[in-house]
Design a protein around this motif. Structure first.
Motif, PDB file in Angstrom:
ATOM      1  N   ILE A  60     -10.923  -0.731   5.929  1.00 57.24           N
ATOM      2  CA  ILE A  60      -9.959  -1.513   5.227  1.00 57.24           C
ATOM      3  C   ILE A  60      -8.715  -0.552   4.713  1.00 57.24           C
ATOM      4  N   MET A  61      -9.385   0.824   3.978  1.00 59.20           N
ATOM      5  CA  MET A  61      -8.273   1.589   3.417  1.00 59.20           C
ATOM      6  C   MET A  61      -9.008   2.983   3.724  1.00 59.20           C
ATOM      7  N   ASN A  62      -8.266   3.942   4.145  1.00 59.75           N
ATOM      8  CA  ASN A  62      -8.712   5.422   4.646  1.00 59.75           C
ATOM      9  C   ASN A  62      -8.321   6.395   3.205  1.00 59.75           C
ATOM     10  N   GLY A  63      -9.031   7.386   3.282  1.00 63.30           N
ATOM     11  CA  GLY A  63      -8.804   8.366   2.215  1.00 63.30           C
ATOM     12  C   GLY A  63      -7.529   8.762   1.864  1.00 63.30           C
ATOM     13  N   ILE A  64      -6.628   8.813   2.818  1.00 68.80           N
ATOM     14  CA  ILE A  64      -5.376   9.380   2.685  1.00 68.80           C
ATOM     15  C   ILE A  64      -4.382   8.332   2.242  1.00 68.80           C
ATOM     16  N   GLU A  65      -4.621   7.092   2.639  1.00 67.83           N
ATOM     17  CA  GLU A  65      -3.894   5.897   2.392  1.00 67.83           C
ATOM     18  C   GLU A  65      -4.308   5.885   0.678  1.00 67.83           C
ATOM     19  N   ALA A  66      -5.449   5.923   0.338  1.00 63.28           N
ATOM     20  CA  ALA A  66      -5.925   5.928  -1.047  1.00 63.28           C
ATOM     21  C   ALA A  66      -5.470   6.941  -1.972  1.00 63.28           C
ATOM     22  N   LEU A  67      -5.405   8.222  -1.503  1.00 64.56           N
ATOM     23  CA  LEU A  67      -4.611   9.289  -2.136  1.00 64.56           C
ATOM     24  C   LEU A  67      -3.020   8.854  -2.381  1.00 64.56           C
ATOM     25  N   LYS A  68      -2.504   8.212  -1.357  1.00 64.76           N
ATOM     26  CA  LYS A  68      -0.992   8.100  -1.607  1.00 64.76           C
ATOM     27  C   LYS A  68      -0.789   6.849  -2.843  1.00 64.76           C
ATOM     28  N   THR A  69      -1.727   5.831  -2.723  1.00 61.26           N
ATOM     29  CA  THR A  69      -2.012   4.810  -3.626  1.00 61.26           C
ATOM     30  C   THR A  69      -1.960   5.139  -4.848  1.00 61.26           C
ATOM     31  N   ILE A  70      -2.863   6.361  -5.450  1.00 58.09           N
ATOM     32  CA  ILE A  70      -3.100   6.467  -6.774  1.00 58.09           C
ATOM     33  C   ILE A  70      -1.608   7.538  -7.143  1.00 58.09           C
ATOM     34  N   ARG A  71      -1.338   8.309  -6.278  1.00 54.12           N
ATOM     35  CA  ARG A  71      -0.445   9.278  -6.669  1.00 54.12           C
ATOM     36  C   ARG A  71       0.775   8.578  -6.904  1.00 54.12           C
ATOM     37  N   SER A  72       1.129   7.453  -6.180  1.00 55.24           N
ATOM     38  CA  SER A  72       2.435   6.645  -6.244  1.00 55.24           C
ATOM     39  C   SER A  72       2.393   5.817  -7.603  1.00 55.24           C
ATOM     40  N   ARG A  73       1.260   5.647  -8.272  1.00 51.87           N
ATOM     41  CA  ARG A  73       1.031   5.216  -9.588  1.00 51.87           C
ATOM     42  C   ARG A  73       1.202   6.276 -10.622  1.00 51.87           C
ATOM     43  N   SER A  74       1.242   7.362 -10.351  1.00 50.70           N
ATOM     44  CA  SER A  74       1.301   8.710 -11.420  1.00 50.70           C
ATOM     45  C   SER A  74      -0.265   8.682 -11.817  1.00 50.70           C
ATOM     46  N   ILE A  75      -1.127   8.712 -10.919  1.00 50.84           N
ATOM     47  CA  ILE A  75      -2.591   8.669 -11.193  1.00 50.84           C
ATOM     48  C   ILE A  75      -3.056  10.095 -10.917  1.00 50.84           C
TER      49      ILE A  75
END
Length: 208
Positions: A60-75
């Motif tokens: 469903i979502m890999n680790g790199i996509e997850a990293l990009k997702t949280i960093r794009s939200r300034s997490i």
């Protein structure tokens, strides 16, 4: 008080083993674990964690996509990748996406130290990964592709070379006559430069 960990790993047996190891330690507790990070934003908001530990290859979502997702939200919650992949593309994609550390599953015995390191402001980097970074940043093509301001310094290269030989941070500190905190600072700088430079593009071009 134990530090709280979010764990994402699609291998049920390994996820259970990691949870047991971390919960038995004096310093960490796994507050939530799942087989993929598709709900990582909601998970972070629900559990207020100190660090994220996750695989790359998940459904469903890999680790790199997850990293990009949280960093794009300034997490900015520290995140360590723990994976079987030691190829150049995955290493640089993860680091450039905002990983604070990258470990191989064959180095699982280093997980506790890596978690401690990242929570102390460090950027865990093992000898095997240092070798991969060195092989690429020192290639003539990669150097030409990077802006001068993003090139690693001579000291950063020296630290990578020493780390690639299997030396610990303490051994690097003694060998180079610098403090362990200075070693950590240099390694954090290496990560920061890899977050923003064109290493991934350069590597991909080298392979075409």
């Amino acid at each position: 008080m134990k530090k709280k960990i979010l764990l994402y790993e699609d291998n049920d047996a390994l996820r259970s083993t990691l949870t047991t190891i971390l919960n038995m330690s004096n310093d960490f507790t796994v507050v939530y674990s799942f087989f993929n990070p598709s709900g990582i934003i909601e998970d972070i908001r629900a559990h207020t964690v100190d660090v994220i530990l996750m695989d790359i290859n998940m459904p469903i979502m890999n680790g790199i996509e997850a990293l990009k997702t949280i960093r794009s939200r300034s997490i900015h919650t520290p995140a360590i990748i723990l994976t079987v992949f030691d190829d150049d593309d995955n290493i640089f994609d993860a680091i450039c996406a905002g990983a604070n550390g990258y470990l191989l599953k064959s180095e699982i015995d280093r997980v506790l130290n890596a978690l401690q390191d990242v929570l102390q402001g460090g950027a865990p980097l093992t000898s095997s990964i240092a070798k991969k970074i060195l092989a690429n940043v020192k290639s003539p093509f990669a150097r030409k592709q990077k802006d001068a301001e993003n090139n690693l310094t001579a000291k950063e290269i020296e630290i990578l070379e020493t780390l690639a030989k299997g030396n610990s941070y303490k051994m690097i500190s003694n060998t180079l006559s610098i403090s362990i905190d200075t070693v950590r600072t240099h390694i954090k700088s290496i990560y920061k430069k890899l977050h923003v430079n064109s290493a991934v593009e350069a590597i991909n071009k080298m392979k075409t």
